[in-house]
Design a protein around this motif. Sequence first.
Motif, PDB file in Angstrom:
ATOM      1  N   PRO A   4       0.819  -1.206   0.000  1.00 49.77           N
ATOM      2  CA  PRO A   4       0.000   0.000   0.000  1.00 49.77           C
ATOM      3  C   PRO A   4       0.859   1.265   0.000  1.00 49.77           C
ATOM      4  O   PRO A   4       1.950   1.298   0.580  1.00 49.77           O
ATOM      5  CB  PRO A   4      -0.806  -0.124   1.300  1.00 49.77           C
ATOM      6  CG  PRO A   4      -0.829  -1.572   1.595  1.00 49.77           C
ATOM      7  CD  PRO A   4       0.480  -2.109   1.106  1.00 49.77           C
ATOM      8  N   VAL A   5       0.344   2.305  -0.638  1.00 51.06           N
ATOM      9  CA  VAL A   5       1.089   3.557  -0.745  1.00 51.06           C
ATOM     10  C   VAL A   5       1.446   4.096   0.633  1.00 51.06           C
ATOM     11  O   VAL A   5       2.566   4.572   0.860  1.00 51.06           O
ATOM     12  CB  VAL A   5       0.267   4.595  -1.545  1.00 51.06           C
ATOM     13  CG1 VAL A   5       0.965   5.958  -1.506  1.00 51.06           C
ATOM     14  CG2 VAL A   5       0.092   4.138  -2.986  1.00 51.06           C
ATOM     15  N   SER A   6       0.486   4.023   1.582  1.00 54.05           N
ATOM     16  CA  SER A   6       0.750   4.563   2.920  1.00 54.05           C
ATOM     17  C   SER A   6       1.921   3.852   3.584  1.00 54.05           C
ATOM     18  O   SER A   6       2.758   4.488   4.250  1.00 54.05           O
ATOM     19  CB  SER A   6      -0.502   4.435   3.798  1.00 54.05           C
ATOM     20  OG  SER A   6      -0.895   3.073   3.929  1.00 54.05           O
ATOM     21  N   GLN A   7       2.013   2.546   3.389  1.00 52.75           N
ATOM     22  CA  GLN A   7       3.125   1.794   3.967  1.00 52.75           C
ATOM     23  C   GLN A   7       4.435   2.143   3.279  1.00 52.75           C
ATOM     24  O   GLN A   7       5.476   2.302   3.944  1.00 52.75           O
ATOM     25  CB  GLN A   7       2.858   0.295   3.860  1.00 52.75           C
ATOM     26  CG  GLN A   7       3.946  -0.575   4.467  1.00 52.75           C
ATOM     27  CD  GLN A   7       3.597  -2.057   4.444  1.00 52.75           C
ATOM     28  OE1 GLN A   7       2.446  -2.437   4.615  1.00 52.75           O
ATOM     29  NE2 GLN A   7       4.590  -2.904   4.216  1.00 52.75           N
ATOM     30  N   VAL A   9       5.186   4.969   1.861  1.00 48.08           N
ATOM     31  CA  VAL A   9       5.558   6.320   2.293  1.00 48.08           C
ATOM     32  C   VAL A   9       6.175   6.277   3.683  1.00 48.08           C
ATOM     33  O   VAL A   9       7.204   6.911   3.946  1.00 48.08           O
ATOM     34  CB  VAL A   9       4.335   7.253   2.264  1.00 48.08           C
ATOM     35  CG1 VAL A   9       4.658   8.585   2.947  1.00 48.08           C
ATOM     36  CG2 VAL A   9       3.877   7.492   0.833  1.00 48.08           C
ATOM     37  N   THR A  10       5.559   5.518   4.595  1.00 55.49           N
ATOM     38  CA  THR A  10       6.065   5.414   5.962  1.00 55.49           C
ATOM     39  C   THR A  10       7.473   4.839   5.985  1.00 55.49           C
ATOM     40  O   THR A  10       8.369   5.362   6.662  1.00 55.49           O
ATOM     41  CB  THR A  10       5.130   4.535   6.817  1.00 55.49           C
ATOM     42  OG1 THR A  10       3.852   5.165   6.914  1.00 55.49           O
ATOM     43  CG2 THR A  10       5.690   4.338   8.213  1.00 55.49           C
ATOM     44  N   LYS A  13      10.064   7.345   4.409  1.00 58.75           N
ATOM     45  CA  LYS A  13      10.395   8.430   5.340  1.00 58.75           C
ATOM     46  C   LYS A  13      11.306   7.923   6.448  1.00 58.75           C
ATOM     47  O   LYS A  13      12.267   8.593   6.843  1.00 58.75           O
ATOM     48  CB  LYS A  13       9.113   9.024   5.924  1.00 58.75           C
ATOM     49  CG  LYS A  13       8.296   9.841   4.939  1.00 58.75           C
ATOM     50  CD  LYS A  13       6.944  10.233   5.507  1.00 58.75           C
ATOM     51  CE  LYS A  13       7.061  11.117   6.724  1.00 58.75           C
ATOM     52  NZ  LYS A  13       5.731  11.552   7.213  1.00 58.75           N
ATOM     53  N   GLN A 100       0.495   2.586  15.324  1.00 56.31           N
ATOM     54  CA  GLN A 100       0.549   2.837  13.872  1.00 56.31           C
ATOM     55  C   GLN A 100       1.744   2.130  13.230  1.00 56.31           C
ATOM     56  O   GLN A 100       2.420   2.663  12.354  1.00 56.31           O
ATOM     57  CB  GLN A 100       0.562   4.336  13.569  1.00 56.31           C
ATOM     58  CG  GLN A 100      -0.724   5.037  13.997  1.00 56.31           C
ATOM     59  CD  GLN A 100      -0.881   6.409  13.392  1.00 56.31           C
ATOM     60  OE1 GLN A 100       0.095   7.063  13.013  1.00 56.31           O
ATOM     61  NE2 GLN A 100      -2.110   6.870  13.275  1.00 56.31           N
ATOM     62  N   TYR A 102       2.819  -1.218  10.953  1.00 58.01           N
ATOM     63  CA  TYR A 102       2.216  -2.132   9.986  1.00 58.01           C
ATOM     64  C   TYR A 102       2.493  -3.558  10.448  1.00 58.01           C
ATOM     65  O   TYR A 102       3.640  -3.996  10.483  1.00 58.01           O
ATOM     66  CB  TYR A 102       2.763  -1.862   8.591  1.00 58.01           C
ATOM     67  CG  TYR A 102       2.210  -0.580   8.010  1.00 58.01           C
ATOM     68  CD1 TYR A 102       1.015  -0.588   7.297  1.00 58.01           C
ATOM     69  CD2 TYR A 102       2.858   0.631   8.224  1.00 58.01           C
ATOM     70  CE1 TYR A 102       0.483   0.585   6.790  1.00 58.01           C
ATOM     71  CE2 TYR A 102       2.324   1.816   7.714  1.00 58.01           C
ATOM     72  CZ  TYR A 102       1.149   1.783   7.007  1.00 58.01           C
ATOM     73  OH  TYR A 102       0.604   2.949   6.520  1.00 58.01           O
ATOM     74  N   SER A 122      -8.024  -3.070   9.107  1.00 59.61           N
ATOM     75  CA  SER A 122      -7.214  -1.866   9.232  1.00 59.61           C
ATOM     76  C   SER A 122      -6.112  -1.895   8.199  1.00 59.61           C
ATOM     77  O   SER A 122      -5.603  -2.967   7.856  1.00 59.61           O
ATOM     78  CB  SER A 122      -6.597  -1.789  10.636  1.00 59.61           C
ATOM     79  OG  SER A 122      -5.585  -0.794  10.711  1.00 59.61           O
ATOM     80  N   LYS A 123      -5.722  -0.712   7.731  1.00 57.42           N
ATOM     81  CA  LYS A 123      -4.594  -0.663   6.799  1.00 57.42           C
ATOM     82  C   LYS A 123      -3.309  -1.079   7.492  1.00 57.42           C
ATOM     83  O   LYS A 123      -2.318  -1.421   6.839  1.00 57.42           O
ATOM     84  CB  LYS A 123      -4.446   0.734   6.214  1.00 57.42           C
ATOM     85  CG  LYS A 123      -3.961   1.791   7.207  1.00 57.42           C
ATOM     86  CD  LYS A 123      -3.760   3.133   6.525  1.00 57.42           C
ATOM     87  CE  LYS A 123      -3.225   4.182   7.510  1.00 57.42           C
ATOM     88  NZ  LYS A 123      -3.009   5.482   6.824  1.00 57.42           N
ATOM     89  N   PHE A 124      -3.310  -1.072   8.838  1.00 59.09           N
ATOM     90  CA  PHE A 124      -2.114  -1.445   9.591  1.00 59.09           C
ATOM     91  C   PHE A 124      -2.027  -2.942   9.879  1.00 59.09           C
ATOM     92  O   PHE A 124      -1.015  -3.404  10.400  1.00 59.09           O
ATOM     93  CB  PHE A 124      -2.061  -0.672  10.913  1.00 59.09           C
ATOM     94  CG  PHE A 124      -1.840   0.806  10.745  1.00 59.09           C
ATOM     95  CD1 PHE A 124      -0.604   1.303  10.360  1.00 59.09           C
ATOM     96  CD2 PHE A 124      -2.863   1.700  10.958  1.00 59.09           C
ATOM     97  CE1 PHE A 124      -0.386   2.661  10.199  1.00 59.09           C
ATOM     98  CE2 PHE A 124      -2.675   3.064  10.807  1.00 59.09           C
ATOM     99  CZ  PHE A 124      -1.429   3.547  10.421  1.00 59.09           C
TER     100      PHE A 124
END
Length: 338
Positions: A4-7, A9-10, A13, A100, A102, A122-124
């Motif tokens: 997933p994009v959110s993962q 990005v995390t 970073k 938060q 994953y 959850s996305k996590f």
Amino acid sequence: MAVPVSQMVTVTKYVLTQRLKGVKRYPLVLMLEPLFRCNLACAGCGKIQYPDHVLDKRLTPEQCWAAAEECGAPIVSIPGGEPLIHPEIAKIVEGLVAQQRYVYLCTNAILLERKLDEYKPSKFLTFSVHMDGLRDEHDLAVCRDGVYDVAIKAIKAALKRGHRVTTNTTLFDDANPERVRKFFDEMMALGVEGMMISPGYSYQKAPDQQHFLKRERTRELFTRILSRPKAGWQFNQSPLFLDFLMGRREYECTPWGNPTYNVFGWQKPCYLLQEGYAKTFRELMETTAWDQYGSAKNEKCADCMVHCGYEASAVQDTFGTVSGFSRTVKLTLLPTSR
């Protein structure tokens, strides 16, 4: 690449922050083992050969949460044993999600369907279901008939409830490349988010010592499996790690990339080897003789090409070299170009 994009990005970073700080060694994935007991006895497993008094031990939720905070890795993988046996595993997962992180909850899925009410999508949170091939191969690998069908039913139930689901597959010397490719097709048809694959590690305690892969055989096998990938295949791991398995890139192991915490403490030096324990993560990082490990330095590491040692190396290549970054971008956008 099915991350997933959110993962992404995390993790990006996090890695860039470590590099900007000049941190040489940092964890990417915490391997959190809350227990060793399992409801299967797989022939290639070297994790469950303990006396009952050890198999009866459990990490508490508080110990698990504290380990994640102490380590700081953005991803937590929960293997075992079978985590769903742990009476407080849902509480452990809930606390890690609250941080938060994953979380990849690894399971053979025997108990998954009946436990789904205990988890919120959850996305996590991802259920990472252990699948070692098509029905015949999987049931043979786990030494019990019928487990494949139970797992497929549980995967469908989890997906129907909106959970993230991936598969993780360990391959040995007797793997049939065409059957493995057909297995990929079936997993994608189920609707799983992505697949993880890795060669098995030659645990000294594992009952089956005949089918562990040597390094050259690993490259040959994975080249036959992964060449000419189908457009629908999605892998939940670095494309450079898959290149490594095929012999297209050379890496040294990054054992600190996936540190392990279990009922004994912080395991030295990695998830696969047990050469002592540290009381704290800091002690693990500062007292482990990291330079003594690696394929060219230690006979126990000679044939290892397992993801928990080399996935972090692939990630470092992505962010540390122009060729690694460009190759990752190419294979992410055009996965069939392999």
